[in-house]
Design a protein around this motif. Structure first.
Motif, PDB file in Angstrom:
ATOM      1  N   LEU A  64       9.562 108.338  60.781  1.00 52.70           N
ATOM      2  CA  LEU A  64       9.070 108.631  62.121  1.00 52.70           C
ATOM      3  C   LEU A  64      10.060 109.503  62.878  1.00 52.70           C
ATOM      4  CD1 LEU A  64       7.051 108.329  64.399  1.00 52.70           C
ATOM      5  CD2 LEU A  64       8.085 106.116  64.975  1.00 52.70           C
ATOM      6  N   GLN A  65      11.344 109.245  62.693  1.00 53.33           N
ATOM      7  CA  GLN A  65      12.359 110.084  63.349  1.00 53.33           C
ATOM      8  C   GLN A  65      12.196 111.538  62.901  1.00 53.33           C
ATOM      9  OE1 GLN A  65      16.369 109.928  61.921  1.00 53.33           O
ATOM     10  NE2 GLN A  65      17.252 110.133  63.980  1.00 53.33           N
ATOM     11  N   GLN A  66      11.990 111.748  61.595  1.00 52.66           N
ATOM     12  CA  GLN A  66      11.802 113.103  61.085  1.00 52.66           C
ATOM     13  C   GLN A  66      10.546 113.741  61.684  1.00 52.66           C
ATOM     14  OE1 GLN A  66      13.552 115.120  59.375  1.00 52.66           O
ATOM     15  NE2 GLN A  66      15.209 113.843  58.609  1.00 52.66           N
ATOM     16  N   ILE A  67       9.488 112.960  61.786  1.00 56.75           N
ATOM     17  CA  ILE A  67       8.234 113.475  62.361  1.00 56.75           C
ATOM     18  C   ILE A  67       8.477 113.962  63.787  1.00 56.75           C
ATOM     19  CG2 ILE A  67       5.930 112.808  63.173  1.00 56.75           C
ATOM     20  CD1 ILE A  67       5.864 110.834  60.761  1.00 56.75           C
ATOM     21  N   LEU A  68       9.203 113.169  64.567  1.00 53.76           N
ATOM     22  CA  LEU A  68       9.465 113.526  65.965  1.00 53.76           C
ATOM     23  C   LEU A  68      10.359 114.761  66.072  1.00 53.76           C
ATOM     24  CD1 LEU A  68       9.929 109.983  67.559  1.00 53.76           C
ATOM     25  CD2 LEU A  68       7.882 111.426  67.502  1.00 53.76           C
ATOM     26  N   PHE A  69      11.318 114.878  65.155  1.00 57.78           N
ATOM     27  CA  PHE A  69      12.149 116.089  65.142  1.00 57.78           C
ATOM     28  C   PHE A  69      11.287 117.322  64.879  1.00 57.78           C
ATOM     29  CE2 PHE A  69      16.193 113.609  63.980  1.00 57.78           C
ATOM     30  CZ  PHE A  69      16.745 113.814  65.229  1.00 57.78           C
ATOM     31  N   PHE A  70      10.409 117.234  63.889  1.00 59.35           N
ATOM     32  CA  PHE A  70       9.557 118.381  63.550  1.00 59.35           C
ATOM     33  C   PHE A  70       8.585 118.699  64.688  1.00 59.35           C
ATOM     34  CE2 PHE A  70      10.739 117.633  59.025  1.00 59.35           C
ATOM     35  CZ  PHE A  70      11.121 118.928  58.719  1.00 59.35           C
ATOM     36  N   LYS A  71       8.091 117.677  65.361  1.00 58.94           N
ATOM     37  CA  LYS A  71       7.205 117.906  66.511  1.00 58.94           C
ATOM     38  C   LYS A  71       7.956 118.642  67.612  1.00 58.94           C
ATOM     39  CE  LYS A  71       4.528 114.819  68.288  1.00 58.94           C
ATOM     40  NZ  LYS A  71       3.360 115.685  68.479  1.00 58.94           N
ATOM     41  N   GLU A  72       9.216 118.293  67.790  1.00 54.64           N
ATOM     42  CA  GLU A  72      10.042 118.970  68.793  1.00 54.64           C
ATOM     43  C   GLU A  72      10.196 120.451  68.451  1.00 54.64           C
ATOM     44  OE1 GLU A  72      12.134 119.284  72.287  1.00 54.64           O
ATOM     45  OE2 GLU A  72      11.073 117.517  71.525  1.00 54.64           O
ATOM     46  N   MET A  73      10.074 120.768  67.165  1.00 56.02           N
ATOM     47  CA  MET A  73      10.169 122.147  66.707  1.00 56.02           C
ATOM     48  C   MET A  73       8.800 122.820  66.659  1.00 56.02           C
ATOM     49  SD  MET A  73      12.870 121.255  63.686  1.00 56.02           S
ATOM     50  CE  MET A  73      12.627 122.748  62.742  1.00 56.02           C
ATOM     51  N   ASP A  74       7.798 122.136  67.206  1.00 58.59           N
ATOM     52  CA  ASP A  74       6.447 122.690  67.350  1.00 58.59           C
ATOM     53  C   ASP A  74       5.698 122.868  66.032  1.00 58.59           C
ATOM     54  OD1 ASP A  74       6.729 122.865  70.146  1.00 58.59           O
ATOM     55  OD2 ASP A  74       7.753 124.781  69.962  1.00 58.59           O
ATOM     56  N   PHE A  75       6.031 122.079  65.006  1.00 58.44           N
ATOM     57  CA  PHE A  75       5.261 122.088  63.771  1.00 58.44           C
ATOM     58  C   PHE A  75       3.992 121.254  63.973  1.00 58.44           C
ATOM     59  CE2 PHE A  75       9.293 123.402  62.045  1.00 58.44           C
ATOM     60  CZ  PHE A  75       8.985 124.138  60.907  1.00 58.44           C
TER      61      PHE A  75
ATOM     62  N   LYS B 133       3.398 116.843  57.530  1.00 56.60           N
ATOM     63  CA  LYS B 133       3.057 116.016  56.370  1.00 56.60           C
ATOM     64  C   LYS B 133       3.359 116.751  55.073  1.00 56.60           C
ATOM     65  CE  LYS B 133      -0.596 113.022  54.563  1.00 56.60           C
ATOM     66  NZ  LYS B 133      -0.378 113.356  53.148  1.00 56.60           N
ATOM     67  N   GLN B 134       3.015 118.027  55.025  1.00 54.44           N
ATOM     68  CA  GLN B 134       3.301 118.813  53.828  1.00 54.44           C
ATOM     69  C   GLN B 134       4.798 118.858  53.540  1.00 54.44           C
ATOM     70  OE1 GLN B 134       1.448 122.574  54.830  1.00 54.44           O
ATOM     71  NE2 GLN B 134      -0.236 122.203  53.420  1.00 54.44           N
ATOM     72  N   ILE B 135       5.583 119.029  54.586  1.00 52.08           N
ATOM     73  CA  ILE B 135       7.025 119.183  54.417  1.00 52.08           C
ATOM     74  C   ILE B 135       7.680 117.890  53.948  1.00 52.08           C
ATOM     75  CG2 ILE B 135       9.209 119.599  55.624  1.00 52.08           C
ATOM     76  CD1 ILE B 135       7.608 121.510  57.482  1.00 52.08           C
ATOM     77  N   ILE B 136       7.427 116.789  54.655  1.00 53.38           N
ATOM     78  CA  ILE B 136       8.156 115.558  54.334  1.00 53.38           C
ATOM     79  C   ILE B 136       7.591 114.824  53.128  1.00 53.38           C
ATOM     80  CG2 ILE B 136       9.008 115.281  56.696  1.00 53.38           C
ATOM     81  CD1 ILE B 136       6.958 113.239  57.243  1.00 53.38           C
ATOM     82  N   ASP B 137       6.392 115.202  52.693  1.00 57.70           N
ATOM     83  CA  ASP B 137       5.848 114.633  51.460  1.00 57.70           C
ATOM     84  C   ASP B 137       6.238 115.441  50.236  1.00 57.70           C
ATOM     85  OD1 ASP B 137       4.647 112.483  52.646  1.00 57.70           O
ATOM     86  OD2 ASP B 137       2.639 113.336  52.713  1.00 57.70           O
ATOM     87  N   ASP B 138       6.828 116.615  50.474  1.00 61.12           N
ATOM     88  CA  ASP B 138       7.279 117.459  49.376  1.00 61.12           C
ATOM     89  C   ASP B 138       8.396 116.729  48.620  1.00 61.12           C
ATOM     90  OD1 ASP B 138       8.288 119.381  47.701  1.00 61.12           O
ATOM     91  OD2 ASP B 138       8.647 120.877  49.257  1.00 61.12           O
ATOM     92  N   PRO B 139       8.261 116.562  47.286  1.00 58.26           N
ATOM     93  CA  PRO B 139       9.312 115.886  46.504  1.00 58.26           C
ATOM     94  C   PRO B 139      10.686 116.537  46.660  1.00 58.26           C
ATOM     95  CG  PRO B 139       7.327 116.157  45.182  1.00 58.26           C
ATOM     96  CD  PRO B 139       7.102 116.932  46.460  1.00 58.26           C
ATOM     97  N   GLU B 140      10.723 117.818  47.039  1.00 53.92           N
ATOM     98  CA  GLU B 140      11.996 118.524  47.191  1.00 53.92           C
ATOM     99  C   GLU B 140      12.572 118.403  48.606  1.00 53.92           C
ATOM    100  OE1 GLU B 140      13.591 119.970  44.669  1.00 53.92           O
ATOM    101  OE2 GLU B 140      11.980 119.220  43.398  1.00 53.92           O
ATOM    102  N   PHE B 141      11.899 117.643  49.467  1.00 50.11           N
ATOM    103  CA  PHE B 141      12.355 117.518  50.848  1.00 50.11           C
ATOM    104  C   PHE B 141      13.752 116.902  50.890  1.00 50.11           C
ATOM    105  CE2 PHE B 141      12.590 114.829  54.754  1.00 50.11           C
ATOM    106  CZ  PHE B 141      12.671 115.868  55.659  1.00 50.11           C
ATOM    107  N   ASP B 142      14.661 117.553  51.584  1.00 47.58           N
ATOM    108  CA  ASP B 142      16.053 117.121  51.702  1.00 47.58           C
ATOM    109  C   ASP B 142      16.299 116.703  53.148  1.00 47.58           C
ATOM    110  OD1 ASP B 142      18.810 116.902  52.013  1.00 47.58           O
ATOM    111  OD2 ASP B 142      19.238 118.507  50.600  1.00 47.58           O
ATOM    112  N   GLN B 143      16.431 115.410  53.382  1.00 48.70           N
ATOM    113  CA  GLN B 143      16.565 114.892  54.740  1.00 48.70           C
ATOM    114  C   GLN B 143      17.827 115.397  55.431  1.00 48.70           C
ATOM    115  OE1 GLN B 143      16.231 110.639  55.058  1.00 48.70           O
ATOM    116  NE2 GLN B 143      17.015 110.603  57.147  1.00 48.70           N
ATOM    117  N   ALA B 144      18.950 115.421  54.703  1.00 50.55           N
ATOM    118  CA  ALA B 144      20.204 115.861  55.313  1.00 50.55           C
ATOM    119  C   ALA B 144      20.123 117.327  55.725  1.00 50.55           C
ATOM    120  CB  ALA B 144      21.364 115.652  54.334  1.00 50.55           C
TER     121      ALA B 144
END
Length: 256
Positions: free
Chosen positions: A48-59, A65-76
């Motif tokens: 949820l924290q990641q979702i809110l960060f991306f929303k702040e960036m206007d995604f 969903k596409q980004i954070i569900d990507d197996p290559e997604f790197d949280q750091a």
């Protein structure tokens, strides 16, 4: 563990929004108790924290969903990018505060502001440059494949109601497959439902060929995050789904 109301109070995200995120598959609870209560764990809180960060960036929600569900997604890496863009937002706000002070000073008889000084703080150029750079990096990791382009084009116009309908249809197919698990992956009805699952992807996201579909089946088991999420439906469902998809694709190839 947090109940949905507790998570809403903690994060400032409304209960209604959390329910919506669940409906569109963006953020599902870790488990649903026999009493119907939704419970969220640390993994869900972090997501949820990641979702809110991306929303702040206007995604858009579909893009998030596409980004954070990507197996290559790197949280750091994502957090470092978030920080850079937020720092640019901070600088922009500081410039706007300074501009307000300068405007007040000008109105009170102080130094007259130039037109450039009046509008310079409103520029989003630097912030948008970082956003575009990040979008390009995300796209590069995802891969600019035909499936990606087709999915992006189709999902771009989906409304919240569209996402609810799509998620409901997908869930209903899974429920019916799970109800037939005891009959094995080769069961005729199971195979019919697997065909519906492939068609559902094609109708709403991208042309899901047998080759792509088989690859998805493998990913459901080989990627720990996908396997964990799918097995929430029922223990062993990910492997059952993979086996059923493989059988379906094998039979489909024989018919060709």
């Amino acid at each position: 563990m947090y109940k949905v109301k507790e998570l809403a109070e903690l994060t400032g995200v409304s209960v209604r929004t959390l329910h919506h995120y669940d409906h569109i598959g963006l953020l599902s609870p870790k488990e649903i108790g026999e009493n119907g209560y939704r419970y969220y764990g640390q993994v869900e809180v972090t997501r949820l924290q990641q979702i809110l960060f991306f929303k702040e960036m206007d995604f858009s929600l579909s893009r998030i969903k596409q980004i954070i569900d990507d197996p290559e997604f790197d949280q750091a890496s994502a957090l470092r990018q978030h920080k850079q863009i937020l720092m640019e937002k901070k600088k922009r706000i500081e410039r706007m505060v300074k501009s307000v002070d300068q405007t007040l000073d000008s109105l009170e008889g102080g130094k007259t502001m130039t037109d450039k000084e009046r509008f310079e703080p409103f520029s989003r150029e630097e912030m948008e440059r970082h956003q575009e750079k990040y979008e390009a990096e995300v796209k590069e990791r995802w891969g600019d494949t035909d499936a990606y382009r087709e999915s992006k084009q189709k999902t771009a116009s989906y409304t919240d109601e569209d996402w609810k309908k799509i998620q409901h249809e997908s869930n209903e197919i899974d429920r019916q497959i799970i109800a037939r698990m005891d009959y094995g992956p080769a069961d005729q009805e199971v195979q019919k439902l697997i065909g519906q699952k492939q068609q559902h992807i094609t109708d709403h996201f991208y042309s899901c060929s047998d080759e792509i579909f088989r690859g998805l089946g493998d990913m459901y088991v080989n990627d720990p995050r996908f396997k964990k999420n799918i097995d929430k439906w029922k223990e062993g469902y990910a492997e059952f789904l993979r086996d059923a998809i493989h059988r379906y694709c094998d039979r489909s190839n024989k018919k060709k």
